[in-house]
Design a protein around this motif. Structure first.
Motif, PDB file in Angstrom:
ATOM      1  N   LYS A  11       1.108  -1.289   0.513  1.00  0.00           N
ATOM      2  CA  LYS A  11      -0.370  -0.049  -0.164  1.00  0.00           C
ATOM      3  C   LYS A  11       0.962   1.730  -0.054  1.00  0.00           C
ATOM      4  CE  LYS A  11      -4.095   2.004   2.445  1.00  0.00           C
ATOM      5  NZ  LYS A  11      -4.361   2.269   4.074  1.00  0.00           N
ATOM      6  N   PHE A  12       1.543   0.822   1.233  1.00  0.00           N
ATOM      7  CA  PHE A  12       2.960   2.420   0.857  1.00  0.00           C
ATOM      8  C   PHE A  12       3.572   2.339  -0.389  1.00  0.00           C
ATOM      9  CE2 PHE A  12       6.730   4.425   1.244  1.00  0.00           C
ATOM     10  CZ  PHE A  12       6.730   5.207   1.876  1.00  0.00           C
ATOM     11  N   THR A  13       3.947   1.476  -1.433  1.00  0.00           N
ATOM     12  CA  THR A  13       5.017   1.572  -2.312  1.00  0.00           C
ATOM     13  C   THR A  13       3.410   2.192  -3.557  1.00  0.00           C
ATOM     14  OG1 THR A  13       4.427  -0.512  -2.746  1.00  0.00           O
ATOM     15  CG2 THR A  13       6.483   0.142  -1.642  1.00  0.00           C
ATOM     16  N   GLU A  14       2.903   1.774  -3.226  1.00  0.00           N
ATOM     17  CA  GLU A  14       1.314   2.334  -3.946  1.00  0.00           C
ATOM     18  C   GLU A  14       1.813   3.779  -4.422  1.00  0.00           C
ATOM     19  OE1 GLU A  14      -1.651  -0.739  -4.019  1.00  0.00           O
ATOM     20  OE2 GLU A  14      -0.501  -2.075  -5.269  1.00  0.00           O
ATOM     21  N   THR A  15       0.821   3.982  -3.003  1.00  0.00           N
ATOM     22  CA  THR A  15       0.475   5.507  -2.806  1.00  0.00           C
ATOM     23  C   THR A  15       1.826   6.776  -2.525  1.00  0.00           C
ATOM     24  OG1 THR A  15      -1.230   4.862  -1.554  1.00  0.00           O
ATOM     25  CG2 THR A  15      -0.302   7.012  -0.947  1.00  0.00           C
ATOM     26  N   VAL A  16       2.965   5.353  -2.299  1.00  0.00           N
ATOM     27  CA  VAL A  16       3.902   6.887  -2.257  1.00  0.00           C
ATOM     28  C   VAL A  16       5.396   6.688  -3.050  1.00  0.00           C
ATOM     29  CG1 VAL A  16       5.958   8.035  -0.292  1.00  0.00           C
ATOM     30  CG2 VAL A  16       3.542   6.950   0.291  1.00  0.00           C
ATOM     31  N   GLY A  17       5.577   5.406  -3.677  1.00  0.00           N
ATOM     32  CA  GLY A  17       6.909   4.951  -4.017  1.00  0.00           C
ATOM     33  C   GLY A  17       7.836   4.073  -3.331  1.00  0.00           C
ATOM     34  N   PRO A  18       8.835   3.505  -4.464  1.00  0.00           N
ATOM     35  CA  PRO A  18       9.641   2.208  -3.167  1.00  0.00           C
ATOM     36  C   PRO A  18      10.082   2.952  -2.112  1.00  0.00           C
ATOM     37  CG  PRO A  18       9.866   2.959  -5.784  1.00  0.00           C
ATOM     38  CD  PRO A  18       8.838   4.141  -5.627  1.00  0.00           C
ATOM     39  N   VAL A  19      10.346   2.247  -1.207  1.00  0.00           N
ATOM     40  CA  VAL A  19      10.725   2.320   0.463  1.00  0.00           C
ATOM     41  C   VAL A  19      12.129   2.891   0.466  1.00  0.00           C
ATOM     42  CG1 VAL A  19      11.641   1.845   2.238  1.00  0.00           C
ATOM     43  CG2 VAL A  19       9.813   1.097   1.327  1.00  0.00           C
ATOM     44  N   ARG A  20      13.190   2.863  -0.371  1.00  0.00           N
ATOM     45  CA  ARG A  20      14.286   2.972  -1.373  1.00  0.00           C
ATOM     46  C   ARG A  20      14.336   4.804  -1.720  1.00  0.00           C
ATOM     47  NH1 ARG A  20      16.437   0.013  -3.591  1.00  0.00           N
ATOM     48  NH2 ARG A  20      17.652  -1.614  -2.244  1.00  0.00           N
ATOM     49  N   ASP A  21      13.690   5.204  -2.627  1.00  0.00           N
ATOM     50  CA  ASP A  21      13.122   6.807  -2.857  1.00  0.00           C
ATOM     51  C   ASP A  21      12.684   8.061  -1.579  1.00  0.00           C
ATOM     52  OD1 ASP A  21      14.608   5.768  -5.457  1.00  0.00           O
ATOM     53  OD2 ASP A  21      12.765   6.003  -6.398  1.00  0.00           O
ATOM     54  N   ALA A  22      12.026   7.063  -1.299  1.00  0.00           N
ATOM     55  CA  ALA A  22      11.041   7.713   0.157  1.00  0.00           C
ATOM     56  C   ALA A  22      12.001   8.151   1.349  1.00  0.00           C
ATOM     57  CB  ALA A  22      10.321   7.324   0.621  1.00  0.00           C
ATOM     58  N   LEU A  23      13.106   7.062   1.519  1.00  0.00           N
ATOM     59  CA  LEU A  23      14.295   6.899   2.379  1.00  0.00           C
ATOM     60  C   LEU A  23      14.923   8.237   1.773  1.00  0.00           C
ATOM     61  CD1 LEU A  23      14.783   3.425   4.058  1.00  0.00           C
ATOM     62  CD2 LEU A  23      13.486   4.880   5.110  1.00  0.00           C
ATOM     63  N   ILE A  24      15.565   8.340   1.125  1.00  0.00           N
ATOM     64  CA  ILE A  24      16.795   8.890   0.769  1.00  0.00           C
ATOM     65  C   ILE A  24      16.210  10.471   0.502  1.00  0.00           C
ATOM     66  CG2 ILE A  24      16.154   8.448  -2.143  1.00  0.00           C
ATOM     67  CD1 ILE A  24      19.523   9.052   0.418  1.00  0.00           C
ATOM     68  N   SER A  25      15.092  10.412  -0.490  1.00  0.00           N
ATOM     69  CA  SER A  25      14.208  12.292  -0.058  1.00  0.00           C
ATOM     70  C   SER A  25      13.716  13.170   1.381  1.00  0.00           C
ATOM     71  CB  SER A  25      13.019  12.236  -0.907  1.00  0.00           C
ATOM     72  OG  SER A  25      13.355  11.900  -1.669  1.00  0.00           O
ATOM     73  N   ALA A  26      14.421  11.608   2.186  1.00  0.00           N
ATOM     74  CA  ALA A  26      13.805  12.172   3.963  1.00  0.00           C
ATOM     75  C   ALA A  26      14.841  12.640   4.290  1.00  0.00           C
ATOM     76  CB  ALA A  26      13.142  11.318   4.520  1.00  0.00           C
ATOM     77  N   SER A  27      15.846  11.545   4.323  1.00  0.00           N
ATOM     78  CA  SER A  27      17.283  12.534   4.895  1.00  0.00           C
ATOM     79  C   SER A  27      18.134  13.149   4.181  1.00  0.00           C
ATOM     80  CB  SER A  27      18.123  10.566   5.335  1.00  0.00           C
ATOM     81  OG  SER A  27      18.637  10.347   3.775  1.00  0.00           O
ATOM     82  N   TYR A  28      17.825  13.203   3.184  1.00  0.00           N
ATOM     83  CA  TYR A  28      19.263  14.098   2.671  1.00  0.00           C
ATOM     84  C   TYR A  28      18.929  15.539   3.310  1.00  0.00           C
ATOM     85  CZ  TYR A  28      17.235  16.895  -1.144  1.00  0.00           C
ATOM     86  OH  TYR A  28      16.850  17.667  -2.176  1.00  0.00           O
ATOM     87  N   PRO A  29      18.293  16.072   3.093  1.00  0.00           N
ATOM     88  CA  PRO A  29      17.815  17.878   3.636  1.00  0.00           C
ATOM     89  C   PRO A  29      18.719  17.486   5.196  1.00  0.00           C
ATOM     90  CG  PRO A  29      15.705  17.214   2.823  1.00  0.00           C
ATOM     91  CD  PRO A  29      16.768  15.681   2.426  1.00  0.00           C
ATOM     92  N   LEU A  30      18.727  16.563   5.687  1.00  0.00           N
ATOM     93  CA  LEU A  30      19.248  17.112   6.951  1.00  0.00           C
ATOM     94  C   LEU A  30      20.661  16.472   7.185  1.00  0.00           C
ATOM     95  CD1 LEU A  30      18.877  16.986   9.755  1.00  0.00           C
ATOM     96  CD2 LEU A  30      18.512  14.698  10.406  1.00  0.00           C
ATOM     97  N   GLY A  31      21.114  15.652   6.773  1.00  0.00           N
ATOM     98  CA  GLY A  31      22.370  15.613   6.153  1.00  0.00           C
ATOM     99  C   GLY A  31      23.159  17.100   5.369  1.00  0.00           C
TER     100      GLY A  31
END
Length: 286
Positions: free
Chosen positions: A126-146
């Motif tokens: 359900k998450f991947t259908e709604t948001v997209g691949p988990v890996r893509d979501a993780l990198i999009s969420a974490s790179y601004p903090l880095g």
């Protein structure tokens, strides 16, 4: 006592062991690096030395090659923010892929293996259908903090990123990051921040536009914590409820297989250098 260990101590340790061991010494930063690379080395021909810091690895490898004339010492370190600063290393010192070892692992198929183990498959779908691949979501969420960490170090802002409450700025349903809330959280967590909220957000936006590769900015510690939020509050199965950051990071490292490692730039570069210099390093099971 580890903080008192110097690169000279590491060099002396290698020189002492050299009297009874003629193989290759692999010098790494810490215990998690040792645990990861121990899976791939030729255990008869390679010994791993934990240097307890990145600087110790750098200086020890340099001194062993140039001062003590030992050609069978190689070092691996995380780039951290060095690539963003345009800094490079030369053999026998090598960077891991991405910003650090944890991100190299998350970029591999090890992430999917961990998701297979700890996620509820229907909720994950359900998450991947709604948001997209988990890996893509993780990198999009974490790179601004880095990237904010990079700005802080570059400008000497003295921002503190220790013990952040990620739930304050990460949406557990979509894993999206609220940049304003992130900046507020970091400022609150810091002392005497030399740049205001609005200026920090503007600077963050400019740096993000110039960033060529998000994987160079994202930090493994942050990304693992964001994945932990997703497992606990979104698509995790019952066996993920008791997980902590250390256990999740360990699961990712365990899932990082020979097949994952051989696809990395690190494996390619170290293998090529070892072959050129007649050095045995890795023992990969095909």
């Amino acid at each position: 006592m580890r903080e008192y260990i110097t690169s000279d101590d590491i060099c002396n340790q290698i020189s002492m062991e050299r009297s009874v061991f003629r193989g290759t010494f692999l010098v790494v930063e810490g215990v998690t690096d040792e645990r990861l690379f121990e899976k791939f080395i030729d255990k008869d021909e390679v010994r791993i030395i934990e240097a307890h810091s990145k600087d110790n690895v750098r200086h020890a490898v340099k001194d062993m090659a140039s001062v003590r004339r030992d050609p069978r010492v190689i070092g691996i370190v995380d780039p951290d923010l060095d690539r963003l600063r345009g800094r490079k290393v030369k053999p026998p010192l090598f960077f891991t892929d991405c910003r650090d070892m944890e991100m190299m692992v998350i970029r591999s198929n090890a992430l999917q293996d961990v998701l297979d183990e700890y996620s509820d498959h229907e909720l994950l779908q359900k998450f991947t259908e709604t948001v997209g691949p988990v890996r893509d979501a993780l990198i999009s969420a974490s790179y601004p903090l880095g990237l904010l960490m990079y700005i802080s170090q570059k400008e000497g802002l003295n921002l503190s990123f220790k013990d952040l409450e990620f739930e304050r700025f990460i949406n557990p349903r979509t894993l999206t990051l609220n940049a304003g809330s992130m900046v507020d959280t970091v400022i609150f967590n810091s002392k005497n921040c030399r740049m205001g909220r609005k200026a920090l957000l503007q600077r963050l936006d400019r740096e993000a536009q110039d960033l060529e590769d998000q994987w160079e900015a994202a930090r493994g510690h942050d990304t693992v914590n964001i994945l932990l939020i997703a497992l606990k509050r979104n698509f995790g199965s019952f066996n993920s409820r008791g997980l902590n950051e250390g256990e999740l990071g360990g699961a990712l490292r365990l899932a990082f297989s020979d097949q994952c490692f051989v696809k990395t730039d690190l494996y390619r570069d170290t293998s090529a250098w070892a072959a050129e210099n007649g050095i045995v390093l890795w023992e990969i099971v095909s």
